[in-house]
Design a protein around this motif. Structure first.
Motif, PDB file in Angstrom:
ATOM      1  N   ASP A  57      24.729  47.091  58.087  1.00 54.28           N
ATOM      2  CA  ASP A  57      23.416  47.119  57.512  1.00 54.28           C
ATOM      3  C   ASP A  57      22.882  48.403  58.307  1.00 54.28           C
ATOM      4  O   ASP A  57      22.862  48.499  59.446  1.00 54.28           O
ATOM      5  CB  ASP A  57      22.716  45.924  57.871  1.00 54.28           C
ATOM      6  CG  ASP A  57      21.168  45.998  57.476  1.00 54.28           C
ATOM      7  OD1 ASP A  57      20.997  46.243  56.380  1.00 54.28           O
ATOM      8  OD2 ASP A  57      20.416  45.802  58.370  1.00 54.28           O
ATOM      9  N   ASN A  63      12.996  45.159  58.051  1.00 56.06           N
ATOM     10  CA  ASN A  63      14.230  44.219  58.272  1.00 56.06           C
ATOM     11  C   ASN A  63      13.952  42.635  57.572  1.00 56.06           C
ATOM     12  O   ASN A  63      14.091  41.821  58.407  1.00 56.06           O
ATOM     13  CB  ASN A  63      14.317  43.982  59.896  1.00 56.06           C
ATOM     14  CG  ASN A  63      15.833  43.722  60.431  1.00 56.06           C
ATOM     15  OD1 ASN A  63      16.632  43.393  59.567  1.00 56.06           O
ATOM     16  ND2 ASN A  63      15.925  43.554  61.712  1.00 56.06           N
ATOM     17  N   THR A  66      17.186  39.864  57.356  1.00 58.38           N
ATOM     18  CA  THR A  66      17.778  38.942  58.459  1.00 58.38           C
ATOM     19  C   THR A  66      16.649  38.032  58.912  1.00 58.38           C
ATOM     20  O   THR A  66      16.975  37.204  59.370  1.00 58.38           O
ATOM     21  CB  THR A  66      18.172  39.775  59.764  1.00 58.38           C
ATOM     22  OG1 THR A  66      17.072  40.411  60.147  1.00 58.38           O
ATOM     23  CG2 THR A  66      19.223  40.763  59.463  1.00 58.38           C
ATOM     24  N   ARG A 119      22.763  49.293  62.155  1.00 55.66           N
ATOM     25  CA  ARG A 119      21.823  48.376  62.543  1.00 55.66           C
ATOM     26  C   ARG A 119      22.420  47.106  63.282  1.00 55.66           C
ATOM     27  O   ARG A 119      22.125  46.520  64.077  1.00 55.66           O
ATOM     28  CB  ARG A 119      20.689  48.366  61.961  1.00 55.66           C
ATOM     29  CG  ARG A 119      19.624  47.299  62.447  1.00 55.66           C
ATOM     30  CD  ARG A 119      18.232  47.396  61.506  1.00 55.66           C
ATOM     31  NE  ARG A 119      18.425  47.186  60.135  1.00 55.66           N
ATOM     32  CZ  ARG A 119      17.649  47.169  59.131  1.00 55.66           C
ATOM     33  NH1 ARG A 119      16.449  47.494  59.491  1.00 55.66           N
ATOM     34  NH2 ARG A 119      17.790  46.950  58.007  1.00 55.66           N
ATOM     35  N   VAL A 165      13.822  51.110  65.953  1.00 56.48           N
ATOM     36  CA  VAL A 165      14.250  49.771  65.576  1.00 56.48           C
ATOM     37  C   VAL A 165      13.223  48.812  66.194  1.00 56.48           C
ATOM     38  O   VAL A 165      12.654  47.803  65.476  1.00 56.48           O
ATOM     39  CB  VAL A 165      15.500  49.385  66.000  1.00 56.48           C
ATOM     40  CG1 VAL A 165      15.989  48.083  66.002  1.00 56.48           C
ATOM     41  CG2 VAL A 165      16.607  50.159  65.018  1.00 56.48           C
ATOM     42  N   ASN A 169      11.528  46.796  63.136  1.00 56.86           N
ATOM     43  CA  ASN A 169      12.353  45.843  62.738  1.00 56.86           C
ATOM     44  C   ASN A 169      12.496  44.375  63.844  1.00 56.86           C
ATOM     45  O   ASN A 169      13.396  43.676  63.469  1.00 56.86           O
ATOM     46  CB  ASN A 169      14.081  46.479  62.839  1.00 56.86           C
ATOM     47  CG  ASN A 169      14.219  47.431  62.100  1.00 56.86           C
ATOM     48  OD1 ASN A 169      15.381  48.170  62.120  1.00 56.86           O
ATOM     49  ND2 ASN A 169      13.368  48.016  61.150  1.00 56.86           N
ATOM     50  N   THR A 178      13.117  38.570  63.379  1.00 60.17           N
ATOM     51  CA  THR A 178      14.346  38.942  63.118  1.00 60.17           C
ATOM     52  C   THR A 178      15.188  38.792  64.252  1.00 60.17           C
ATOM     53  O   THR A 178      14.770  38.526  65.573  1.00 60.17           O
ATOM     54  CB  THR A 178      14.285  40.419  62.725  1.00 60.17           C
ATOM     55  OG1 THR A 178      14.073  41.102  63.865  1.00 60.17           O
ATOM     56  CG2 THR A 178      13.237  40.580  61.865  1.00 60.17           C
TER      57      THR A 178
END
Length: 198
Positions: A57, A63, A66, A119, A165, A169, A178
């Protein structure tokens, strides 16, 4: 007519590996939550066994996948043939995210190209396989994979990607955590140290 199988046959694996794009769908348990459907390209998927797949990914602005997997594990994959025989293949299973530092990372990560924008790895145990016709899927010609994402990641650099991130994310659009978000919370000192370096 749709047909169902308990595992990925050799011929279905060949079909999957020949496609240039696949789609991943997940959903939260809440009836008010948003169903997510994401396209995946480049050389990012591996059939690990007749009942297990994994894909690398790449970093993105969301995100969702996940977050949903952390909550309920459900995942569906779909491939469409845009040339040749008009087939569609779907895999239904239970998935989870493998992060750098997890035991499986060292085992699975070498199976993929060395993308700078990786990632996490999504692995899924497949319990049902479906084939069906894709008569309404258009005929299209593959030209090339885009390099836009790679150039974007290279321009940001390692520290810039880490910040991105952490900012984008850590939770889903519905506020679900996540695995990356959980990891950041569990290692706040690491996150603070990374911020100081920047």
């Amino acid at each position: 007519m749709a047909k169902f199988y308990d595992s990925i046959s050799e011929s279905l694996q060949q079909f999957i590996e020949a496609q240039h794009i696949f789609f991943v769908a997940t959903a939260p348990l809440s009836a008010d939550g948003h169903v997510n459907l994401s396209p995946k390209g480049v050389d990012s998927l591996r059939v690990l066994s007749p009942n297990r797949v994994a894909y690398l990914d790449l970093i993105g602005s969301g995100n969702e996948t996940t977050a949903h997997l952390l909550e309920n594990k459900r995942i569906t994959f779909m491939w469409c043939a845009f040339n040749g025989k008009p087939d569609i293949v779907r895999l239904y299973g239970n998935g989870r995210a493998v992060l750098e530092g997890d035991a499986e990372w060292a085992e699975i990560r070498p199976l993929f190209p060395d993308y700078v924008n990786a990632r996490q790895i999504i692995t899924a145990e497949i319990h049902r396989v479906q084939t069906s016709c894709g008569y309404a899927v258009p005929l299209m010609e593959f030209v090339a994979d885009r390099d836009t994402h790679t150039r974007w990641a290279e321009a940001k650099g390692e520290a810039g990607l880490a910040t991105y991130v952490r900012e984008k994310n850590v939770e889903s659009m519905d506020g679900l955590p996540t695995p990356i978000g959980v990891q950041v919370k569990e290692t706040p000192r690491a996150a603070e140290a990374a911020s100081e370096v920047e």
